[in-house]
Design a protein around this motif. Sequence first.
Motif, PDB file in Angstrom:
ATOM      1  N   LEU A   1      27.719-117.548 -42.784  1.00 40.24           N
ATOM      2  CA  LEU A   1      27.703-118.777 -41.822  1.00 40.24           C
ATOM      3  C   LEU A   1      27.126-118.912 -40.458  1.00 40.24           C
ATOM      4  N   ALA A   2      26.697-117.765 -39.988  1.00 36.37           N
ATOM      5  CA  ALA A   2      26.143-117.638 -38.925  1.00 36.37           C
ATOM      6  C   ALA A   2      24.729-118.119 -39.016  1.00 36.37           C
TER       7      ALA A   2
ATOM      8  N   PRO B   1      48.900-122.485 -39.356  1.00 35.17           N
ATOM      9  CA  PRO B   1      48.504-122.839 -40.712  1.00 35.17           C
ATOM     10  C   PRO B   1      47.688-123.956 -40.913  1.00 35.17           C
ATOM     11  N   GLY B   2      47.939-125.060 -40.032  1.00 34.45           N
ATOM     12  CA  GLY B   2      47.060-126.384 -40.163  1.00 34.45           C
ATOM     13  C   GLY B   2      45.676-125.878 -39.689  1.00 34.45           C
ATOM     14  N   VAL B   3      45.218-124.975 -38.741  1.00 33.19           N
ATOM     15  CA  VAL B   3      43.903-124.673 -38.565  1.00 33.19           C
ATOM     16  C   VAL B   3      43.430-124.135 -39.782  1.00 33.19           C
ATOM     17  N   ILE B   4      44.243-122.931 -40.248  1.00 35.03           N
ATOM     18  CA  ILE B   4      43.432-122.317 -41.383  1.00 35.03           C
ATOM     19  C   ILE B   4      43.420-123.257 -42.546  1.00 35.03           C
TER      20      ILE B   4
ATOM     21  N   SER C   1      39.105-126.014 -45.767  1.00 37.34           N
ATOM     22  CA  SER C   1      38.590-127.221 -46.383  1.00 37.34           C
ATOM     23  C   SER C   1      37.194-127.342 -46.051  1.00 37.34           C
ATOM     24  N   SER C   2      36.891-126.888 -44.873  1.00 36.24           N
ATOM     25  CA  SER C   2      35.392-126.772 -44.395  1.00 36.24           C
ATOM     26  C   SER C   2      34.706-125.684 -45.089  1.00 36.24           C
ATOM     27  N   LEU C   3      35.034-124.610 -45.618  1.00 37.32           N
ATOM     28  CA  LEU C   3      34.870-123.768 -46.224  1.00 37.32           C
ATOM     29  C   LEU C   3      34.374-124.011 -47.824  1.00 37.32           C
ATOM     30  N   THR C   4      35.496-124.662 -48.397  1.00 38.34           N
ATOM     31  CA  THR C   4      35.113-125.179 -49.601  1.00 38.34           C
ATOM     32  C   THR C   4      34.184-126.140 -49.832  1.00 38.34           C
ATOM     33  N   GLU C   5      33.844-127.009 -48.911  1.00 37.18           N
ATOM     34  CA  GLU C   5      32.934-128.006 -48.784  1.00 37.18           C
ATOM     35  C   GLU C   5      31.366-127.286 -48.786  1.00 37.18           C
TER      36      GLU C   5
ATOM     37  N   LEU D   1      27.149-121.825 -48.783  1.00 38.22           N
ATOM     38  CA  LEU D   1      27.514-120.482 -48.979  1.00 38.22           C
ATOM     39  C   LEU D   1      27.912-119.992 -50.191  1.00 38.22           C
ATOM     40  N   GLN D   2      27.468-118.885 -50.678  1.00 34.52           N
ATOM     41  CA  GLN D   2      27.717-118.221 -51.913  1.00 34.52           C
ATOM     42  C   GLN D   2      28.794-117.286 -51.924  1.00 34.52           C
TER      43      GLN D   2
END
Length: 180
Positions: free
Chosen positions: A4-5, A112-115, A120-124, A131-132
């Motif tokens: 991510l960084a 939980p909404g923030v999580i 969702s962002s990570l899934t994309e 990302l791997q």
Amino acid sequence: AVQLARYLGAEVFATASPSKWAAVRELGVEASHIASSRTTEFEELFREVSGGGGVDVVLDSLAGEFVDASLRLTRPGGRFVEMGKTDIRDAGEVGRRHGVAYQAFDLLQQDPGVIGAMLSSLTELFARGVLQPLPVACWDVRRAVDAFRFLSQARHIGKVVLTVPAAVGRRPAAASKGTV
């Protein structure tokens, strides 16, 4: 965190046990930006490599003198995110002594909404190949003691997962409907 960084354009410095340095280099971290997580020599090394300025953000899960070294390495006005549970400091005291914003992060205390939005962002990012996934070492649940020993010795890279074997010769009706 390293992926991510780097995706966000950050210059990454990383500590790891020397046996894991190759894996860190595979993530794109320069050899001069990797130091041992077993000594506090990273403070001097990273200060030198950064031209004496230190770093802007620290993502920490260490304790004791390692936290102290990391705090000294963080530039005034920087951010220190503590993910560990064994050496949580007082944010006000850290701010006064080091001039940095200190945040002890606990995933279970997040909305939980923030999580959900983060996932969702990570899934994309995973779907786009940005990302791997981390390596996964699977251990039969009947070898849980061995798996936890392996984990406690920090011999793993990535995640350690316990698996439950399917019933031999029969399949419970509930198993056909999902996880049991």
